[in-house]
Design a protein around this motif. Structure first.
Motif, PDB file in Angstrom:
ATOM      1  N   ILE A  14       0.790  -1.042   0.019  1.00 12.66           N
ATOM      2  CA  ILE A  14       0.041  -0.044  -0.098  1.00 12.66           C
ATOM      3  C   ILE A  14       0.729   1.337  -0.171  1.00 12.66           C
ATOM      4  CG2 ILE A  14      -1.607   1.308   1.396  1.00 12.66           C
ATOM      5  CD1 ILE A  14      -2.889  -1.392   2.161  1.00 12.66           C
ATOM      6  N   SER A  15       1.930   1.282   0.855  1.00 14.77           N
ATOM      7  CA  SER A  15       2.593   2.391   1.150  1.00 14.77           C
ATOM      8  C   SER A  15       3.536   2.614   0.015  1.00 14.77           C
ATOM      9  CB  SER A  15       3.301   2.474   2.306  1.00 14.77           C
ATOM     10  OG  SER A  15       4.059   1.324   2.638  1.00 14.77           O
ATOM     11  N   ALA A  16       4.376   1.619  -0.642  1.00 17.81           N
ATOM     12  CA  ALA A  16       5.318   1.690  -1.644  1.00 17.81           C
ATOM     13  C   ALA A  16       4.957   2.354  -3.145  1.00 17.81           C
ATOM     14  CB  ALA A  16       5.839   0.159  -1.945  1.00 17.81           C
ATOM     15  N   PRO A  17       5.813   3.452  -3.243  1.00 23.56           N
ATOM     16  CA  PRO A  17       5.349   3.923  -4.510  1.00 23.56           C
ATOM     17  C   PRO A  17       5.486   3.189  -5.943  1.00 23.56           C
ATOM     18  CG  PRO A  17       7.472   4.732  -3.872  1.00 23.56           C
ATOM     19  CD  PRO A  17       6.843   3.904  -2.722  1.00 23.56           C
ATOM     20  N   VAL A  18       4.434   3.250  -6.730  1.00 22.55           N
ATOM     21  CA  VAL A  18       4.714   2.468  -8.028  1.00 22.55           C
ATOM     22  C   VAL A  18       5.340   3.435  -9.126  1.00 22.55           C
ATOM     23  CG1 VAL A  18       3.263   1.629  -9.866  1.00 22.55           C
ATOM     24  CG2 VAL A  18       2.665   1.029  -7.377  1.00 22.55           C
ATOM     25  N   PHE A  19       6.456   3.244  -9.476  1.00 23.91           N
ATOM     26  CA  PHE A  19       7.252   4.162 -10.472  1.00 23.91           C
ATOM     27  C   PHE A  19       6.994   4.040 -11.826  1.00 23.91           C
ATOM     28  CE2 PHE A  19      10.089   3.236  -6.741  1.00 23.91           C
ATOM     29  CZ  PHE A  19      10.150   4.441  -6.133  1.00 23.91           C
ATOM     30  N   ALA A  20       6.840   4.946 -12.473  1.00 24.94           N
ATOM     31  CA  ALA A  20       6.542   5.073 -13.787  1.00 24.94           C
ATOM     32  C   ALA A  20       7.753   5.833 -14.743  1.00 24.94           C
ATOM     33  CB  ALA A  20       5.009   5.685 -14.278  1.00 24.94           C
ATOM     34  N   ASP A 286      20.388   0.277 -11.037  1.00 25.70           N
ATOM     35  CA  ASP A 286      19.905  -0.789 -10.088  1.00 25.70           C
ATOM     36  C   ASP A 286      18.484  -0.289  -9.710  1.00 25.70           C
ATOM     37  OD1 ASP A 286      22.121  -2.045 -10.297  1.00 25.70           O
ATOM     38  OD2 ASP A 286      23.203  -1.107  -8.590  1.00 25.70           O
ATOM     39  N   GLY A 287      17.709   0.825 -10.427  1.00 27.58           N
ATOM     40  CA  GLY A 287      16.361   1.290 -10.136  1.00 27.58           C
ATOM     41  C   GLY A 287      16.602   2.900  -9.984  1.00 27.58           C
ATOM     42  N   PRO A 288      15.447   3.295  -9.610  1.00 28.57           N
ATOM     43  CA  PRO A 288      15.377   4.781  -9.602  1.00 28.57           C
ATOM     44  C   PRO A 288      16.387   5.420  -8.325  1.00 28.57           C
ATOM     45  CG  PRO A 288      13.030   3.904  -9.587  1.00 28.57           C
ATOM     46  CD  PRO A 288      14.109   2.573  -9.356  1.00 28.57           C
ATOM     47  N   VAL A 289      16.901   6.426  -8.671  1.00 30.69           N
ATOM     48  CA  VAL A 289      17.699   6.864  -7.438  1.00 30.69           C
ATOM     49  C   VAL A 289      17.358   8.412  -7.499  1.00 30.69           C
ATOM     50  CG1 VAL A 289      19.602   5.291  -7.656  1.00 30.69           C
ATOM     51  CG2 VAL A 289      19.612   7.476  -9.112  1.00 30.69           C
ATOM     52  N   LEU A 290      17.577   9.171  -6.094  1.00 30.03           N
ATOM     53  CA  LEU A 290      17.515  10.502  -6.104  1.00 30.03           C
ATOM     54  C   LEU A 290      18.671  11.098  -6.473  1.00 30.03           C
ATOM     55  CD1 LEU A 290      15.202  10.732  -2.695  1.00 30.03           C
ATOM     56  CD2 LEU A 290      14.265  11.111  -5.240  1.00 30.03           C
ATOM     57  N   ARG A 291      18.526  12.286  -7.501  1.00 32.63           N
ATOM     58  CA  ARG A 291      19.759  12.933  -7.904  1.00 32.63           C
ATOM     59  C   ARG A 291      19.367  14.673  -7.029  1.00 32.63           C
ATOM     60  NH1 ARG A 291      21.797  12.164 -13.603  1.00 32.63           N
ATOM     61  NH2 ARG A 291      21.783  10.101 -12.806  1.00 32.63           N
ATOM     62  N   ASN A 292      20.428  15.221  -6.726  1.00 28.61           N
ATOM     63  CA  ASN A 292      20.292  16.581  -6.355  1.00 28.61           C
ATOM     64  C   ASN A 292      20.367  17.442  -7.468  1.00 28.61           C
ATOM     65  OD1 ASN A 292      22.485  18.893  -4.912  1.00 28.61           O
ATOM     66  ND2 ASN A 292      20.305  18.788  -4.530  1.00 28.61           N
ATOM     67  N   VAL A 293      19.494  18.237  -7.380  1.00 28.22           N
ATOM     68  CA  VAL A 293      19.486  19.108  -8.842  1.00 28.22           C
ATOM     69  C   VAL A 293      19.463  20.747  -8.344  1.00 28.22           C
ATOM     70  CG1 VAL A 293      18.157  17.712 -10.349  1.00 28.22           C
ATOM     71  CG2 VAL A 293      17.033  19.015  -8.740  1.00 28.22           C
ATOM     72  N   VAL A 294      19.643  21.705  -9.068  1.00 29.71           N
ATOM     73  CA  VAL A 294      19.530  23.176  -8.789  1.00 29.71           C
ATOM     74  C   VAL A 294      18.543  23.675  -9.838  1.00 29.71           C
ATOM     75  CG1 VAL A 294      20.732  25.147  -9.105  1.00 29.71           C
ATOM     76  CG2 VAL A 294      21.654  23.415  -7.999  1.00 29.71           C
ATOM     77  N   ARG A 318      16.591   9.614 -17.709  1.00 28.68           N
ATOM     78  CA  ARG A 318      14.973   9.486 -17.629  1.00 28.68           C
ATOM     79  C   ARG A 318      14.493   9.762 -16.251  1.00 28.68           C
ATOM     80  NH1 ARG A 318      14.358   6.047 -21.938  1.00 28.68           N
ATOM     81  NH2 ARG A 318      12.327   5.334 -21.405  1.00 28.68           N
ATOM     82  N   VAL A 319      13.607  10.726 -16.272  1.00 27.76           N
ATOM     83  CA  VAL A 319      12.987  11.043 -14.831  1.00 27.76           C
ATOM     84  C   VAL A 319      11.881  10.167 -14.757  1.00 27.76           C
ATOM     85  CG1 VAL A 319      11.727  13.010 -13.806  1.00 27.76           C
ATOM     86  CG2 VAL A 319      13.593  13.478 -15.442  1.00 27.76           C
ATOM     87  N   VAL A 320      11.890   9.684 -13.260  1.00 27.48           N
ATOM     88  CA  VAL A 320      10.794   8.728 -12.824  1.00 27.48           C
ATOM     89  C   VAL A 320      10.029   9.430 -11.916  1.00 27.48           C
ATOM     90  CG1 VAL A 320      10.563   6.599 -11.726  1.00 27.48           C
ATOM     91  CG2 VAL A 320      12.607   6.853 -13.416  1.00 27.48           C
ATOM     92  N   SER A 321       8.700   9.253 -12.338  1.00 28.00           N
ATOM     93  CA  SER A 321       7.769  10.134 -11.391  1.00 28.00           C
ATOM     94  C   SER A 321       7.078   9.008 -10.677  1.00 28.00           C
ATOM     95  CB  SER A 321       6.565  10.687 -12.427  1.00 28.00           C
ATOM     96  OG  SER A 321       5.935   9.779 -13.266  1.00 28.00           O
ATOM     97  N   ALA A 322       6.825   9.373  -9.480  1.00 26.21           N
ATOM     98  CA  ALA A 322       6.150   8.458  -8.396  1.00 26.21           C
ATOM     99  C   ALA A 322       4.601   8.479  -8.475  1.00 26.21           C
ATOM    100  CB  ALA A 322       6.700   8.461  -7.122  1.00 26.21           C
ATOM    101  N   ASN A 323       3.863   7.435  -8.640  1.00 24.37           N
ATOM    102  CA  ASN A 323       2.589   7.522  -8.552  1.00 24.37           C
ATOM    103  C   ASN A 323       2.018   6.857  -7.494  1.00 24.37           C
ATOM    104  OD1 ASN A 323       2.101   8.872 -11.089  1.00 24.37           O
ATOM    105  ND2 ASN A 323       2.405   6.759 -12.317  1.00 24.37           N
ATOM    106  N   GLU A 324       1.412   7.456  -6.481  1.00 24.79           N
ATOM    107  CA  GLU A 324       1.310   6.733  -5.004  1.00 24.79           C
ATOM    108  C   GLU A 324       0.033   5.778  -5.419  1.00 24.79           C
ATOM    109  OE1 GLU A 324       3.042   6.822  -2.653  1.00 24.79           O
ATOM    110  OE2 GLU A 324       4.313   8.414  -3.258  1.00 24.79           O
TER     111      GLU A 324
END
Length: 324
Positions: A14-20, A286-294, A318-324
């Motif tokens: 339920i809590s894990a985001p589904v990545f697109a 290895d999957g989606p990662v958070l990258r620091n941006v300005v 490739r930007v990955v958006s999280a659909n809760e």
């Protein structure tokens, strides 16, 4: 134990985001906007001038009044006109008396000529005298009409329909012919802007303009660009629908398109802010990662809210958006 593992699995699902995964990033053309202040101006700003010199005996308007074309704004009286009319009337009465006497003399001359007592030359002189007096009376009547017209011109009329912007005189003031009694702004309103000349080459007639008014954001069109540069600035006019006209010469914030360039843009919703830093989730090995941006300035592209990425991402990411 089995029940506990099942509950944990359900909660995780339920809590894990589904990545697109989105399409790879590519540079898009964006518009650079220059913020300047425009001034609300009336298309026509015409002074209502006095046609007669004299004393302002009445003033019917104040600043802010809405007037119609031809409306009486003030009344100017010159006391000398009454004396001029009296003098003209006296002159006309004197000439009328002389004319009556000349007509009597002419009638008497005609009787004498019929009896052979006087000459035709004398009769012609009497007729000439009558004609001269008639001409003098006609000239006096014309002079009276001129003075009467001057008296009527004491009414100061509104040259156009619009709003009274200023009234520099007061009742009881003495003014000269041609002096302004009020200034009328009419013919609609528009925005006039002054842009630094370094941006002159990027101004295009018909370009869309963003405007911040007291009632909220609005859109306008760059209607005219004047070729004369004054004090290092280019003057231009902006057409705006439903522009507030309560205050003429009010300053309004205007954003002008001054250049286009290529930039990396991502949806605003893709930017994640944590502990004062901005991140974008991108696809990794290895999957989606958070990258620091300005991030830069937000913009609307094709109706979608986007934000510029100044650093932290590159073309092809490739930007990955999280659909809760």
């Amino acid at each position: 134990m089995r029940n506990l593992i099942a509950i944990v699995a359900v909660m995780a699902s339920i809590s894990a985001p589904v990545f697109a995964q989105d399409t790879p990033l590519a540079e898009v053309s964006v518009t650079d906007w220059k913020a300047v202040y425009g001034r609300v101006e009336a298309r026509s700003r015409i002074p209502a001038r006095a046609r007669l010199g004299g004393t302002v005996v009445s003033l019917a308007v104040v600043e802010g009044d809405v007037v119609t074309a031809g409306q009486v704004l003030a009344q100017v009286v010159d006391a000398k006109i009454d004396f001029q009319l009296a003098a003209i009337d006296a002159q006309q009465q004197a000439l009328a008396a002389q004319l009556d006497n000349a007509k009597v003399e002419l009638t008497r001359g005609e009787d004498l000529l019929a009896r052979g007592v006087t000459t035709a030359q004398r009769l012609d002189a009497l007729r000439t005298q009558v004609d001269v007096l008639n001409g003098q009376i006609a000239a006096v009547v014309a002079d009276r009409r001129v003075v009467e017209q001057q008296q009527l011109e004491g009414a100061v009329l509104a040259p156009i329909a619009g709003r009274v912007l200023s009234v520099p005189v007061a009742a009881g003031a003495v003014i000269l012919p041609g002096e302004a009694v009020a200034t009328i702004g009419g013919g609609g309103i528009f925005l006039r802007i002054a842009v630094p000349e370094r941006h002159a080459a990027f101004l295009k007639q018909g370009a869309a303009i963003e405007i911040e008014t007291a009632t909220g954001p609005s859109q306008g069109t760059l209607a005219r660009i004047y070729p004369l540069i004054e004090n290092g600035r280019v003057v231009a006019d902006v057409e705006v629908q439903d522009l507030p006209e309560s205050f003429i010469d009010a300053r309004v914030l205007v954003r002008l398109p001054v250049d286009t360039r290529m930039a990396l843009m991502v949806p605003t919703s893709a930017v994640i802010t944590q502990t004062g830093l901005d991140f974008v989730r991108v696809a990794g090995a290895d999957g989606p990662v958070l990258r620091n941006v300005v991030v830069g300035q937000p913009q609307t592209i094709d109706g979608a809210p986007m934000i510029e990425i100044l650093s932290g991402l590159a073309v092809g990411d490739r930007v990955v958006s999280a659909n809760e």
